[in-house]
Design a protein around this motif. Sequence first.
Motif, PDB file in Angstrom:
ATOM      1  N   ASP A 147       0.830  -1.208   0.000  1.00  0.00           N
ATOM      2  CA  ASP A 147       0.000   0.000   0.000  1.00  0.00           C
ATOM      3  C   ASP A 147       0.866   1.260   0.000  1.00  0.00           C
ATOM      4  O   ASP A 147       0.568   2.234  -0.704  1.00  0.00           O
ATOM      5  N   GLY A 150       2.045   2.313  -3.421  1.00  0.00           N
ATOM      6  CA  GLY A 150       1.046   3.024  -4.216  1.00  0.00           C
ATOM      7  C   GLY A 150       0.941   4.493  -3.828  1.00  0.00           C
ATOM      8  O   GLY A 150       0.893   5.378  -4.692  1.00  0.00           O
ATOM      9  N   HIS A 153       4.052   6.369  -4.942  1.00  0.00           N
ATOM     10  CA  HIS A 153       3.975   6.650  -6.380  1.00  0.00           C
ATOM     11  C   HIS A 153       3.106   7.886  -6.629  1.00  0.00           C
ATOM     12  O   HIS A 153       3.477   8.793  -7.374  1.00  0.00           O
ATOM     13  N   ARG A 154       1.941   7.930  -5.978  1.00  0.00           N
ATOM     14  CA  ARG A 154       1.044   9.091  -6.150  1.00  0.00           C
ATOM     15  C   ARG A 154       1.679  10.388  -5.722  1.00  0.00           C
ATOM     16  O   ARG A 154       1.351  11.465  -6.237  1.00  0.00           O
ATOM     17  N   ALA A 192       3.386  -5.990  -6.203  1.00  0.00           N
ATOM     18  CA  ALA A 192       2.913  -4.650  -6.577  1.00  0.00           C
ATOM     19  C   ALA A 192       3.936  -3.970  -7.490  1.00  0.00           C
ATOM     20  O   ALA A 192       3.579  -3.336  -8.491  1.00  0.00           O
ATOM     21  N   LEU A 193       5.225  -4.125  -7.153  1.00  0.00           N
ATOM     22  CA  LEU A 193       6.280  -3.537  -7.987  1.00  0.00           C
ATOM     23  C   LEU A 193       6.241  -4.115  -9.389  1.00  0.00           C
ATOM     24  O   LEU A 193       6.361  -3.395 -10.383  1.00  0.00           O
ATOM     25  N   THR A 195       3.862  -5.357 -11.019  1.00  0.00           N
ATOM     26  CA  THR A 195       2.629  -5.148 -11.785  1.00  0.00           C
ATOM     27  C   THR A 195       2.219  -3.683 -11.865  1.00  0.00           C
ATOM     28  O   THR A 195       1.126  -3.377 -12.328  1.00  0.00           O
ATOM     29  N   SER A 196       3.090  -2.765 -11.401  1.00  0.00           N
ATOM     30  CA  SER A 196       2.742  -1.338 -11.449  1.00  0.00           C
ATOM     31  C   SER A 196       3.364  -0.679 -12.668  1.00  0.00           C
ATOM     32  O   SER A 196       4.588  -0.533 -12.723  1.00  0.00           O
ATOM     33  N   LEU A 199       6.776   2.167 -12.772  1.00  0.00           N
ATOM     34  CA  LEU A 199       7.826   1.972 -11.765  1.00  0.00           C
ATOM     35  C   LEU A 199       8.853   0.989 -12.316  1.00  0.00           C
ATOM     36  O   LEU A 199       8.483  -0.081 -12.804  1.00  0.00           O
ATOM     37  N   VAL A 224       1.076   7.694 -11.824  1.00  0.00           N
ATOM     38  CA  VAL A 224       0.057   6.670 -11.595  1.00  0.00           C
ATOM     39  C   VAL A 224      -1.041   6.875 -12.638  1.00  0.00           C
ATOM     40  O   VAL A 224      -1.525   8.000 -12.805  1.00  0.00           O
TER      41      VAL A 224
END
Length: 227
Positions: A147, A150, A153-154, A192-193, A195-196, A199, A224
């Motif tokens: 989390d 994310g 990143h934002r 998460a890394l 699949t983002s 990044l 994002v």
Amino acid sequence: MSEEQWSAVDAFIEDQLLPSDRELRAVLEASSEAGLPSIQVSPPQGKLLNLLARALGARTILELGTLGGYSTLWMARALPSGGRLVTLEADPAHAEVARANLESAGVADRVEIRLGPALETLPQLVAEGKGPFDLVFIDADKVGYADYLGWAHRLSRVGSLIVADNVIRGGSVVDASSDDEASQGIRRFYRALATSPGLSATAIQTVGTKGYDGLAFILVTAEVPDA
Ligand code: SAH
Ligand code: DHB
Ligand code: MG
């Protein structure tokens, strides 16, 4: 190779490359006296954060997990005049020790400590229009890392660097069936890394006074995507 040897080599690196520093030493002493756990970054890792911030020319830095402010001080020292660091801490006792430490070290004017669970303070930063941050250091509870990525990143821009501590955890990260919550949290972080979009990341295994662990380095290559 033994932990004893890893620690001896960290001591050698410190002796050769990290001249004794009164303020940094005072932070460690006061944190220890206050009973905080000794889980801060090692001196060579603190210097790495400082060098990265300087190489980036970072004017804005975000940290998740303040503890006594040791990594905070290494990064705050890299800020140019007018630069700002925001650090998030859930434990009021830790935040209080950090506040006093950062005041004594002379960087309190550049640092804002936000008290509360990061999952509450991160949305507040977004709502207030804070950021973008040039450098983000993720070092709070490992369960939240996916989390936190994310939110980091934002709160970033293209070209921001996100660094995350404790991404190897003695190698337990490869154990998909681990019943350690923190290891599972770190595994979710890798997923998460991977699949983002936006990044680009790697992770480096490390040994030293903190045992066998590692750091992840994540370059923000795109914002994002809109939800
Ligand atoms: N970055 C520090 C070490 C941080 S240790 C250094 O290297 O000097 C991890 C810290 O994260 C602890 O102080 C802990 O209280 C804090 N923490 C744990 N869960 C948190 C959460 N949900 N939100 C914010 N901080 C949290
Ligand atoms: C722990 C947390 C850390 O951030 C760290 O670098 C080492 C240990 C812990 O919670 O045990
Ligand atoms: Mg850590």
